[in-house]
Design a protein around this motif. Structure first.
Motif, PDB file in Angstrom:
ATOM      1  N   ALA A 164      -7.301   1.555   3.610  1.00  0.00           N
ATOM      2  CA  ALA A 164      -7.020   1.067   2.251  1.00  0.00           C
ATOM      3  C   ALA A 164      -8.227   1.285   1.338  1.00  0.00           C
ATOM      4  O   ALA A 164      -8.082   1.737   0.197  1.00  0.00           O
TER       5      ALA A 164
ATOM      6  N   ALA B  72       2.352   1.782  -3.344  1.00  0.00           N
ATOM      7  CA  ALA B  72       1.375   2.322  -4.287  1.00  0.00           C
ATOM      8  C   ALA B  72       1.170   3.828  -4.091  1.00  0.00           C
ATOM      9  O   ALA B  72       0.843   4.551  -5.033  1.00  0.00           O
ATOM     10  N   GLU B  73       1.396   4.301  -2.875  1.00  0.00           N
ATOM     11  CA  GLU B  73       1.226   5.716  -2.565  1.00  0.00           C
ATOM     12  C   GLU B  73       2.389   6.577  -3.069  1.00  0.00           C
ATOM     13  O   GLU B  73       2.288   7.800  -3.083  1.00  0.00           O
TER      14      GLU B  73
ATOM     15  N   ILE C 111      -8.897   1.731 -10.303  1.00  0.00           N
ATOM     16  CA  ILE C 111      -9.247   0.466  -9.653  1.00  0.00           C
ATOM     17  C   ILE C 111     -10.637   0.027 -10.089  1.00  0.00           C
ATOM     18  O   ILE C 111     -11.592   0.798 -10.067  1.00  0.00           O
TER      19      ILE C 111
ATOM     20  N   PHE D 143       0.824  -1.202   0.000  1.00  0.00           N
ATOM     21  CA  PHE D 143       0.000   0.000   0.000  1.00  0.00           C
ATOM     22  C   PHE D 143       0.867   1.265   0.000  1.00  0.00           C
ATOM     23  O   PHE D 143       0.623   2.209  -0.743  1.00  0.00           O
TER      24      PHE D 143
ATOM     25  N   TYR E  78      -5.420  -4.410  -1.413  1.00  0.00           N
ATOM     26  CA  TYR E  78      -6.836  -4.477  -1.045  1.00  0.00           C
ATOM     27  C   TYR E  78      -7.251  -5.930  -0.798  1.00  0.00           C
ATOM     28  O   TYR E  78      -7.916  -6.235   0.207  1.00  0.00           O
TER      29      TYR E  78
ATOM     30  N   ARG F 186      -8.564   5.079   0.553  1.00  0.00           N
ATOM     31  CA  ARG F 186      -7.554   5.587  -0.377  1.00  0.00           C
ATOM     32  C   ARG F 186      -7.829   5.112  -1.806  1.00  0.00           C
ATOM     33  O   ARG F 186      -7.580   5.836  -2.773  1.00  0.00           O
ATOM     34  N   MET F 187      -8.312   3.888  -1.918  1.00  0.00           N
ATOM     35  CA  MET F 187      -8.586   3.352  -3.266  1.00  0.00           C
ATOM     36  C   MET F 187      -9.710   4.112  -3.955  1.00  0.00           C
ATOM     37  O   MET F 187      -9.783   4.158  -5.182  1.00  0.00           O
TER      38      MET F 187
ATOM     39  N   TYR G 156      -2.384  -1.531  -5.633  1.00  0.00           N
ATOM     40  CA  TYR G 156      -3.599  -1.261  -4.865  1.00  0.00           C
ATOM     41  C   TYR G 156      -4.499  -2.499  -4.813  1.00  0.00           C
ATOM     42  O   TYR G 156      -5.034  -2.851  -3.757  1.00  0.00           O
TER      43      TYR G 156
ATOM     44  N   LYS H 125       0.547   1.158 -10.058  1.00  0.00           N
ATOM     45  CA  LYS H 125      -0.298   1.512  -8.920  1.00  0.00           C
ATOM     46  C   LYS H 125      -1.540   0.626  -8.871  1.00  0.00           C
ATOM     47  O   LYS H 125      -1.959   0.168  -7.804  1.00  0.00           O
ATOM     48  N   THR H 126      -2.130   0.395 -10.041  1.00  0.00           N
ATOM     49  CA  THR H 126      -3.341  -0.424 -10.114  1.00  0.00           C
ATOM     50  C   THR H 126      -3.097  -1.807  -9.550  1.00  0.00           C
ATOM     51  O   THR H 126      -3.883  -2.323  -8.745  1.00  0.00           O
TER      52      THR H 126
END
Length: 598
Positions: free
Chosen positions: A537, A495-496, A547, A492, A513, A540-541, A509, A505-506
């Motif tokens: 999480a 990804a940030e 996503i 996570f 998740y 943020r998504m 995440y 990132k996809t």
């Protein structure tokens, strides 16, 4: 005399019956595989004929090796577990004999043996490959000899028993040194009795000293094993007198500490703890509590999934490693369990186990480097500050070690030694189950490949929180579940990172998740902060539009788990911020649903 002889024979037969009965119970509840604690190291030292941690436990090591050779069934760990179970049963038999000898009561002897044998700690440690049951056996033996000495009617009998007792006192100190408390009390009492009977001559005192010294003969094993240096796992260098004394006096632990730690425990603290524990164990309701404890412990011990947890933990860790890897061990749980599987069961002979703590000792590399082929050590000892010591010893840091071993993948278990941060110059840690992989900063992170390599590491199925919190099974279970949480957190955070491409990132995440969701929904019982992490999480998504997850689902999940968290944790310093976020998320969900209806 006839009645006395009949009572003696009856007592002996009853002692044998007690031994048989307790043996049956202990054998039926033996762990079939590796227990926790120091068991893995003690079994490995016996199997390899090496030296165990200070003070070396030579008697236990030799007896365990004999059991490994003579018992033709079960795993190597099971054979040593069985030996310890028999030690525990023998201790119960001797306790019965002592109480019966002093009181003449069969019922009293059986009650004493039963309450002792099936109390929680005695039973638990009598069926594990540990030194405690042999220590209990010696305590029982010394008490039985003391009772026999008390009942002796002739000087000849007292002389013979005192000599046997002196030898047993010396022999007992070849196992666990805490028995010195019993030895001192019994020895002083025997000497006083002999003096009172005017039987303590200088010659007899000399003979007692010789018999006591003869009991120490198993300690000759330590310098012999160290000199031969054939064991792939051993502790210390006892080929010199100073090295032998260092090990015998437990100087690397602190002579009066029971375990190695940064702070240690003073003898007064240990004794106060023992008194407090006795007060708890020996309450007026002891018999009722003993029955309940026995039933609960028996259910726990007989649970086969419990018995295999340490084994499963170690195999999961070992088989997750790529070919020819270096594993930098830290901590008793991974260290001892992996040593056992690697050296005794022969699993993953391609990997190399290197102990981080042992690397800081002067004796480690001179003794062990030859057993670690293919690994290069750029010096004689690990030290954060490189250089040459006044003794001529060359020390190296972790960064230098990684640099000369870049031909191998290196992993760390239970973190790296805090005193050496040099690896941070050019390396980073990537989660790898309950371990981490040390990766050069020059290597670009490939999420697809990393997810593919690590996905099957997290197939842990034991329910969170199902084990006694004080057990090694609970430690192993906690490590495996926290490994999932640590990995999800790592992904996570990655990804940030601002410079991560959108497609990466996809993937990150989505993987984070799914990990969070599995963690929270697979386990009914888990720490409250898992709700918080999963809620964050999901929230943020929502802000990342690539996503492919329904926003309404993410909002609902975030609201639900933030709510569960604030219900369970009342003292979070961020509580006000979380409640404000909850109000905002609820308004957002209402707006989303209103838009859908329109």
């Amino acid at each position: 005399m006839g009645l006395h002889g009949d009572a003696g024979r009856g007592g002996s037969r009853a002692a044998v019956a007690v031994f048989a009965a307790v043996s049956v119970v202990f054998v039926l509840t033996l762990p079939p595989s590796l227990p926790g604690g120091d068991s893995g190291e003690l079994i490995t030292a016996a199997y390899e004929l090496g030296v165990a941690h200070p003070p070396g436990y030579p008697l236990f090591t030799l007896l365990a090796k004999l059991a490994i050779v003579l018992f033709p069934f079960g795993s190597i760990a099971y054979r040593v577990n069985l030996l310890c179970g028999l030690f525990g049963a023998a201790a119960a038999s001797l306790l019965f004999f002592t109480v019966f000898r002093l009181s003449g009561s069969y019922a009293g002897g059986i009650l004493a043996a039963g309450v002792f044998s099936f109390s929680r700690l005695t039973w638990q440690w009598s069926i594990a490959a540990e030194v405690f049951s042999l220590n209990n056996l010696f305590v029982g033996l010394l008490m039985a000899l003391a009772a026999h000495f008390e009942k002796a009617t002739t000087a000849e009998d007292r002389s013979k028993i005192s000599k046997i007792g002196a030898f047993c006192c010396g022999l007992s100190l070849c196992n666990q040194h805490t028995i010195i408390l019993y030895v001192l009390c019994i020895a002083l009492w025997v000497l006083f009795r002999l003096f009172k009977e005017m039987e303590l001559s200088l010659g007899h005192l000399l003979k007692l000293s010789l018999f006591f010294s003869a009991g120490f003969l198993p300690y000759l094993y330590l310098p012999v094993s160290s000199y031969l240096n054939q064991a792939r796992w051993t502790w210390g260098d006892q080929t010199t007198f100073s090295g032998f004394l260092t090990h015998f006096l437990r100087e690397e632990y602190g002579t009066f500490n029971l375990a190695k730690s940064e702070i240690g425990s003073s003898m007064s603290e240990i004794l106060l703890f023992q008194i407090a524990n006795m007060k708890f164990e020996l309450s007026i309701n002891i018999q009722a509590l003993a029955v309940v404890a026995c039933l609960c412990l028996a259910r726990h011990i007989c649970d086969q999934s419990t018995n295999y947890v340490i084994d499963k933990f170690a195999k999961n860790l070992l088989f997750s490693m790529p070919h020819d890897a270096i594993i930098l061990l830290r901590g008793d749980l991974p260290g001892n369990s992996l040593r056992y599987l690697h050296y005794c069961e022969g699993l993953r002979p391609d990997v190399s186990l290197v102990d981080q703590e042992m690397l800081t000792y002067e004796w480690y590399l001179p003794k062990m480097a030859k057993h670690l082929p293919g690994i290069y050590f750029p010096g004689n000892r690990w030290n954060p500050v490189e250089g040459i010591l006044p003794s001529g010893m060359v020390v190296f840091n972790l960064y230098h070690f990684l640099k000369v071993n870049k031909h191998k993948e290196t992993f760390v278990c239970i973190g790296l030694h805090e005193g050496d941060p040099t690896w941070k110059e050019n390396y980073s840690l990537w989660p790898w189950g309950s371990c981490d992989k040390l990766v050069s900063s020059e290597i670009v992170f490939n999420p697809e490949e990393w997810i593919k390599l690590t996905r099957n590491i997290y197939n842990w199925t034991e329910e969170y929180g199902r084990f006694d919190p004080s057990s090694w099974e609970a430690v192993a279970n906690e490590e495996m579940w926290q490994a999932r949480m640590k990995t999800a957190f790592f992904i996570f955070n990655l990804a940030e990172t601002a410079n991560v491409p959108a497609n990466v990132k996809t993937q990150l995440y989505a993987h984070a998740y799914n990990l969070y969701k599995e963690i929270v929904y697979l386990q009914k019982k888990h720490p409250a902060n898992w709700h918080k992490n999963y809620a964050i999480a999901c929230e943020r998504m929502l802000r990342f539009h690539e996503i492919n997850v329904n926003p309404e689902v993410l909002l609902s999940e975030s609201i639900k788990h933030f709510h569960l968290y604030v219900e369970k944790v009342q003292d979070d310093p961020q509580r006000a911020d979380i409640l404000e976020a909850l109000r905002h998320l609820r308004r957002e969900l209402q707006g989303l649903r209103k838009t859908k209806r329109v």
